[in-house]
Scaffold this motif. Structure first.
Motif, PDB file in Angstrom:
ATOM      1  N   ALA A   1      50.261  60.267  59.812  1.00  0.00           N
ATOM      2  CA  ALA A   1      50.802  60.826  61.056  1.00  0.00           C
ATOM      3  C   ALA A   1      52.175  61.464  60.867  1.00  0.00           C
ATOM      4  O   ALA A   1      52.719  62.036  61.809  1.00  0.00           O
ATOM      5  CB  ALA A   1      50.878  59.737  62.126  1.00  0.00           C
ATOM      6  N   ASP A   2      52.732  61.389  59.648  1.00  0.00           N
ATOM      7  CA  ASP A   2      54.078  61.924  59.426  1.00  0.00           C
ATOM      8  C   ASP A   2      54.061  63.282  58.721  1.00  0.00           C
ATOM      9  O   ASP A   2      55.017  63.673  58.076  1.00  0.00           O
ATOM     10  CB  ASP A   2      54.914  60.929  58.608  1.00  0.00           C
ATOM     11  N   THR A   3      52.943  64.012  58.833  1.00  0.00           N
ATOM     12  CA  THR A   3      52.854  65.341  58.253  1.00  0.00           C
ATOM     13  C   THR A   3      52.119  66.263  59.203  1.00  0.00           C
ATOM     14  O   THR A   3      51.220  65.828  59.929  1.00  0.00           O
ATOM     15  CB  THR A   3      52.126  65.322  56.891  1.00  0.00           C
ATOM     16  N   VAL A   4      52.502  67.551  59.216  1.00  0.00           N
ATOM     17  CA  VAL A   4      51.785  68.517  60.044  1.00  0.00           C
ATOM     18  C   VAL A   4      50.592  69.102  59.293  1.00  0.00           C
ATOM     19  O   VAL A   4      49.796  69.832  59.874  1.00  0.00           O
ATOM     20  CB  VAL A   4      52.711  69.661  60.518  1.00  0.00           C
ATOM     21  N   GLY A   5      50.477  68.778  58.008  1.00  0.00           N
ATOM     22  CA  GLY A   5      49.345  69.250  57.211  1.00  0.00           C
ATOM     23  C   GLY A   5      48.382  68.127  56.914  1.00  0.00           C
ATOM     24  O   GLY A   5      47.980  67.922  55.769  1.00  0.00           O
TER      25      GLY A   5
ATOM     26  N   TRP B   1      51.801  75.882  58.856  1.00  0.00           N
ATOM     27  CA  TRP B   1      50.893  75.742  57.724  1.00  0.00           C
ATOM     28  C   TRP B   1      51.670  75.625  56.415  1.00  0.00           C
ATOM     29  O   TRP B   1      51.301  74.828  55.544  1.00  0.00           O
ATOM     30  CB  TRP B   1      49.962  76.954  57.656  1.00  0.00           C
ATOM     31  N   HIS B   2      52.723  76.420  56.264  1.00  0.00           N
ATOM     32  CA  HIS B   2      53.484  76.391  55.013  1.00  0.00           C
ATOM     33  C   HIS B   2      54.220  75.063  54.866  1.00  0.00           C
ATOM     34  O   HIS B   2      54.309  74.514  53.758  1.00  0.00           O
ATOM     35  CB  HIS B   2      54.470  77.561  54.969  1.00  0.00           C
ATOM     36  N   ARG B   3      54.731  74.550  55.969  1.00  0.00           N
ATOM     37  CA  ARG B   3      55.369  73.233  55.925  1.00  0.00           C
ATOM     38  C   ARG B   3      54.342  72.152  55.576  1.00  0.00           C
ATOM     39  O   ARG B   3      54.628  71.234  54.798  1.00  0.00           O
ATOM     40  CB  ARG B   3      56.039  72.916  57.265  1.00  0.00           C
ATOM     41  N   GLY B   4      53.160  72.248  56.149  1.00  0.00           N
ATOM     42  CA  GLY B   4      52.108  71.280  55.833  1.00  0.00           C
ATOM     43  C   GLY B   4      51.730  71.311  54.364  1.00  0.00           C
ATOM     44  O   GLY B   4      51.498  70.265  53.742  1.00  0.00           O
ATOM     45  N   LEU B   5      51.673  72.523  53.788  1.00  0.00           N
ATOM     46  CA  LEU B   5      51.389  72.662  52.358  1.00  0.00           C
ATOM     47  C   LEU B   5      52.473  71.972  51.537  1.00  0.00           C
ATOM     48  O   LEU B   5      52.179  71.218  50.590  1.00  0.00           O
ATOM     49  CB  LEU B   5      51.314  74.153  52.003  1.00  0.00           C
ATOM     50  N   PHE B   6      53.727  72.217  51.881  1.00  0.00           N
ATOM     51  CA  PHE B   6      54.847  71.585  51.165  1.00  0.00           C
ATOM     52  C   PHE B   6      54.764  70.060  51.241  1.00  0.00           C
ATOM     53  O   PHE B   6      54.956  69.371  50.235  1.00  0.00           O
ATOM     54  CB  PHE B   6      56.183  72.063  51.746  1.00  0.00           C
TER      55      PHE B   6
ATOM     56  N   LEU C   1      55.157  78.842  46.346  1.00  0.00           N
ATOM     57  CA  LEU C   1      56.269  79.659  45.855  1.00  0.00           C
ATOM     58  C   LEU C   1      55.943  81.148  45.810  1.00  0.00           C
ATOM     59  O   LEU C   1      56.833  81.983  45.735  1.00  0.00           O
ATOM     60  CB  LEU C   1      56.693  79.192  44.456  1.00  0.00           C
ATOM     61  N   GLY C   2      54.670  81.487  45.864  1.00  0.00           N
ATOM     62  CA  GLY C   2      54.243  82.880  45.786  1.00  0.00           C
ATOM     63  C   GLY C   2      54.950  83.811  46.755  1.00  0.00           C
ATOM     64  O   GLY C   2      55.359  84.922  46.370  1.00  0.00           O
ATOM     65  N   PRO C   3      55.112  83.412  48.035  1.00  0.00           N
ATOM     66  CA  PRO C   3      55.793  84.301  48.987  1.00  0.00           C
ATOM     67  C   PRO C   3      57.206  84.697  48.551  1.00  0.00           C
ATOM     68  O   PRO C   3      57.657  85.803  48.819  1.00  0.00           O
ATOM     69  CB  PRO C   3      55.825  83.473  50.278  1.00  0.00           C
ATOM     70  N   LEU C   4      57.895  83.782  47.858  1.00  0.00           N
ATOM     71  CA  LEU C   4      59.257  84.083  47.401  1.00  0.00           C
ATOM     72  C   LEU C   4      59.234  85.189  46.348  1.00  0.00           C
ATOM     73  O   LEU C   4      60.035  86.134  46.400  1.00  0.00           O
ATOM     74  CB  LEU C   4      59.901  82.813  46.838  1.00  0.00           C
TER      75      LEU C   4
ATOM     76  N   ARG D   1      56.897  83.147  55.664  1.00  0.00           N
ATOM     77  CA  ARG D   1      56.735  82.016  54.744  1.00  0.00           C
ATOM     78  C   ARG D   1      58.008  81.764  53.941  1.00  0.00           C
ATOM     79  O   ARG D   1      58.318  80.620  53.605  1.00  0.00           O
ATOM     80  CB  ARG D   1      55.537  82.269  53.829  1.00  0.00           C
ATOM     81  N   VAL D   2      58.759  82.827  53.644  1.00  0.00           N
ATOM     82  CA  VAL D   2      60.075  82.645  53.018  1.00  0.00           C
ATOM     83  C   VAL D   2      61.013  81.942  54.001  1.00  0.00           C
ATOM     84  O   VAL D   2      61.797  81.062  53.610  1.00  0.00           O
ATOM     85  CB  VAL D   2      60.656  83.993  52.549  1.00  0.00           C
ATOM     86  N   GLN D   3      60.939  82.320  55.281  1.00  0.00           N
ATOM     87  CA  GLN D   3      61.698  81.609  56.305  1.00  0.00           C
ATOM     88  C   GLN D   3      61.352  80.125  56.296  1.00  0.00           C
ATOM     89  O   GLN D   3      62.233  79.266  56.395  1.00  0.00           O
ATOM     90  CB  GLN D   3      61.401  82.191  57.692  1.00  0.00           C
ATOM     91  N   ALA D   4      60.060  79.828  56.196  1.00  0.00           N
ATOM     92  CA  ALA D   4      59.620  78.425  56.155  1.00  0.00           C
ATOM     93  C   ALA D   4      60.195  77.718  54.936  1.00  0.00           C
ATOM     94  O   ALA D   4      60.621  76.551  55.019  1.00  0.00           O
ATOM     95  CB  ALA D   4      58.092  78.358  56.143  1.00  0.00           C
ATOM     96  N   LEU D   5      60.229  78.409  53.790  1.00  0.00           N
ATOM     97  CA  LEU D   5      60.799  77.831  52.569  1.00  0.00           C
ATOM     98  C   LEU D   5      62.265  77.446  52.762  1.00  0.00           C
ATOM     99  O   LEU D   5      62.682  76.342  52.409  1.00  0.00           O
ATOM    100  CB  LEU D   5      60.685  78.829  51.419  1.00  0.00           C
TER     101      LEU D   5
END
Length: 481
Positions: A284-288, A336-341, A373-376, A456-460
Motif C-alpha cells: 500500500a506504500d507505492t503507486v505502482g 506511472w514513472h514514480r511507480g516504476l521507480f 533513465l531513458g527519458p533523460l 518523465r524528466v520532471q518526474a525524475l
C-alpha cells in the motif's frame, strides 16, 4: 576563444556519439521484441476465431474466479463496468465467478449508485480488515446484491488502490482473482481467454496472466457492452491508442516470450490467490502496486524455486478510458514513472544479480536503463538536436542522424505496432482509420514523444527531490457515458 570552441565541438560530438549508441541499442532491442512478438502471434493467429474456449466452460479443470473491482470516485463508469460482468447478453462468459466491488472511500456517488442499482443489502459477520495476514484500512461494511447473488460490495475507509485490492483478496473465496479497474469494460469471453494458459500449463504453475487493454474513447458502449468500435478524433487519445498497441503487443508480448514480463496491467490481470497471499498481498506504500507485485512474485518464484511463470495473452480484450486532456495525461504519466521507480527501488537487490537469472540480468536492467533513465538520455538528445540545428553545418550531419534515429525509434516502431495489431486480427480498422493511425504514428516523434520525455524528466527530478505524489485525479466521462 578558439580552444573553448574546439572543446565545445569535441564535447558535443562525444555526447552525440553516446546518444547514437544508446538509440541504436534501443532500436535493436525493440526490433528483437517485435520479432519475438510476431513469432508468437503467428502461432496464435486466428485462435480467437475458433472454439477451444467453449470446452473450458464445461470443464472441471476450469477454476472459479474472484473478480475484484477497486473503485475510487468512479461514478461515471462503475455501473457500466459491473453490468459488463453480471448481466445482459454480454454477461461475462465464465462458468463460475464472483464480483467484488471495493468502494475505497469515494467522495462522489460511487457507493450510492452501486447500492441502488444492484439492490445491495448488508451481510453480517463479513466485516474483514485483517485476514490471511493482510491488514487493510477499516471496513465499514460488506454488501451482497439481491439481483445478482455473486455480486458483493465492500465499503471501506480510503487507503489507496493497493489497500482496496487487499480488502478484495481478504473476501475472495476462489483460487484465482482478477483485478480490473472501475472504468473497465470487458468482452464476454475475456476471462476464458486469459485463463486458458493457466489451465493449459498443468505441468508448470502460472502465477499471473495479463490480457490486452484497448481504449474505449470514441466507441459506443451501452449497458457495459461494446456496441460499436469507433476511433476517437481526439489527437491525444489517438496517439495513446498507438502507444498502447506498441506497449502491449510488442513490449509485453515480447518480454513474456522469455518469462521476462514485469508488468501486468492493473486494468486487466489474473493472479493465483494463494501465491499473492504468500507474498503478502499488494504493497500500500507505492503507486505502482501492479508492477511491484509482479516483480515480487518473480523474486519469490526464484528465491523459493517454485518453477512458475508469468504470461501475457494478446487476445483477451478489455476496454478502458484514456485521459483526453494534457493535464490528466501528465498526472497519469508522472504517476506511472514514480511507480516504476518505486518498484525498482524496492527490488534493487535483483538488479544485475545473476541469482535472479534473466530477470536480474535482462529485465531489471531494461526497465532501469530504458524505461526509467531513458527519458533523460532522450531529453539530452532533443537538446543536442536543437543546438546542432542552431550552430549550422558543422553539426548538421549529427543532427540529421539523430532525427532519423528518433523517427525509427518512435514513429516506425509505432507504425509497426499498428500493422501487427491489424495483421493479428485480420480485420480491425477502416482504411480511413488505419491511415489516420499511420499519420499520427509518423508524427509522434515531433510532438508526443518530446512532451512525454519532458514530463518523465520532471518526474525524475521530483523523485530526486524526494517529493511524494499520490495517485492524483483524472477527469472521466465514463466508458458507458
Amino acid at each position: 576563444m578558439n580552444n573553448v570552441y574546439q572543446f565545445f565541438v569535441s564535447f558535443f560530438i562525444v555526447v552525440n556519439q553516446i546518444i547514437f549508441i544508446y538509440m541504436i541499442a534501443i532500436c535493436l532491442f525493440y526490433m528483437i521484441l517485435f520479432l519475438l512478438a510476431f513469432s508468437r502471434l503467428k502461432k496464435e493467429r486466428g485462435l480467437h476465431q475458433i472454439e477451444p474456449y467453449k470446452q473450458m466452460k464445461g470443464s472441471a479443470f476450469t477454476p472459479p474466479l474472484s473478480i475484484i473491482v477497486p473503485a475510487y470516485n468512479e461514478e461515471a463508469g462503475i455501473i457500466g463496468s459491473v453490468l459488463s460482468l453480471v448481466t445482459g447478453s454480454g454477461r461475462l462468459d465464465y462458468p463460475e465467478f464472483e464480483v467484488i466491488v471495493v468502494n475505497d472511500g469515494s467522495t462522489d456517488t460511487t457507493l450510492e449508485k452501486v447500492l441502488a442499482r444492484f439492490k445491495m443489502v448488508p451481510i453480517k459477520n463479513k466485516v474483514l480488515q485483517k485476514r490471511n495476514g493482510i491488514q487493510t484500512q477499516f471496513v465499514k461494511g460488506v454488501y451482497q446484491s439481491e439481483l445478482y447473488p455473486t455480486l458483493f460490495l465492500i465499503d471501506k475507509v480510503n487507503g489507496g488502490k493497493a489497500d482496496a485490492l487487499n480488502a478484495g483478496i481478504n473476501l475472495a473465496k476462489y483460487p484465482y482473482f482478477a483485478s480490473i479497474d472501475g472504468d473497465t469494460v470487458l468482452e464476454p469471453d475475456s476471462f476464458l481467454k486469459v485463463m486458458k494458459p493457466i489451465i493449459d500449463n498443468a505441468e508448470q504453475e502460472v502465477l499471473a496472466s495479463g490480457g490486452n487493454v484497448l481504449l474505449a474513447n470514441g466507441s459506443i458502449i451501452v449497458k457495459g457492452q461494446m456496441e460499436e468500435k469507433r476511433l476517437s478524433r481526439n489527437p491525444i487519445v489517438l496517439i495513446q491508442i498507438i502507444e498502447y498497441m506498441r506497449a502491449f503487443l510488442m513490449g509485453r508480448m515480447g518480454l513474456s516470450h522469455e518469462n521476462l514480463l514485469l508488468i501486468i496491467s492493473g486494468a486487466f490481470g489474473v493472479f493465483k490467490t494463494s501465491r499473492v497471499i504468500q507474498v503478502g498481498g499488494y504493497r500500500a506504500d507505492t503507486v505502482g502496486e501492479d508492477m511491484e507485485l509482479v516483480v515480487r512474485l518473480h523474486r519469490m518464484n526464484l528465491d523459493k524455486k517454485w518453477g512458475a511463470k508469468i504470461v501475457y495473452v494478446a487476445d483477451p480484450v478489455c476496454y478502458t478510458e484514456a485521459p483526453e486532456d494534457l493535464a490528466s495525461l501528465r498526472t497519469q504519466r508522472i504517476r506511472w514513472h514514480r511507480g516504476l521507480f518505486e518498484s525498482l527501488r524496492i527490488h534493487k537487490k535483483m538488479l544485475f544479480n545473476p541469482k535472479y537469472g534473466r530477470i536480474g540480468t535482462l529485465a531489471m536492467p531494461y526497465f532501469f536503463f530504458v524505461e526509467f533513465l531513458g527519458p533523460l538520455i532522450e531529453f539530452f538528445g532533443y537538446v543536442a538536436l536543437i543546438i546542432g540545428l542552431i550552430l549550422g553545418k558543422v553539426f548538421f550531419a549529427y543532427s540529421l542522424a539523430l532525427v532519423l534515429l528518433m523517427v525509427i525509434y518512435g514513429s516506425f516502431l509505432s507504425m509497426g505496432a499498428v500493422l501487427l495489431e491489424e495483421w493479428r486480427l485480420g480485420k480491425h480498422q477502416k482504411v480511413s482509420e488505419l491511415n489516420r493511425l499511420f499519420f499520427f504514428a509518423l508524427t509522434e516523434v515531433f510532438w508526443y514523444r518530446p512532451i512525454m520525455t519532458f514530463w518523465r524528466v520532471q518526474a525524475l527530478f521530483s523523485i530526486m527531490r524526494g517529493k511524494n505524489k499520490g495517485w492524483g485525479t483524472m477527469k472521466r466521462k465514463g466508458v458507458s457515458a
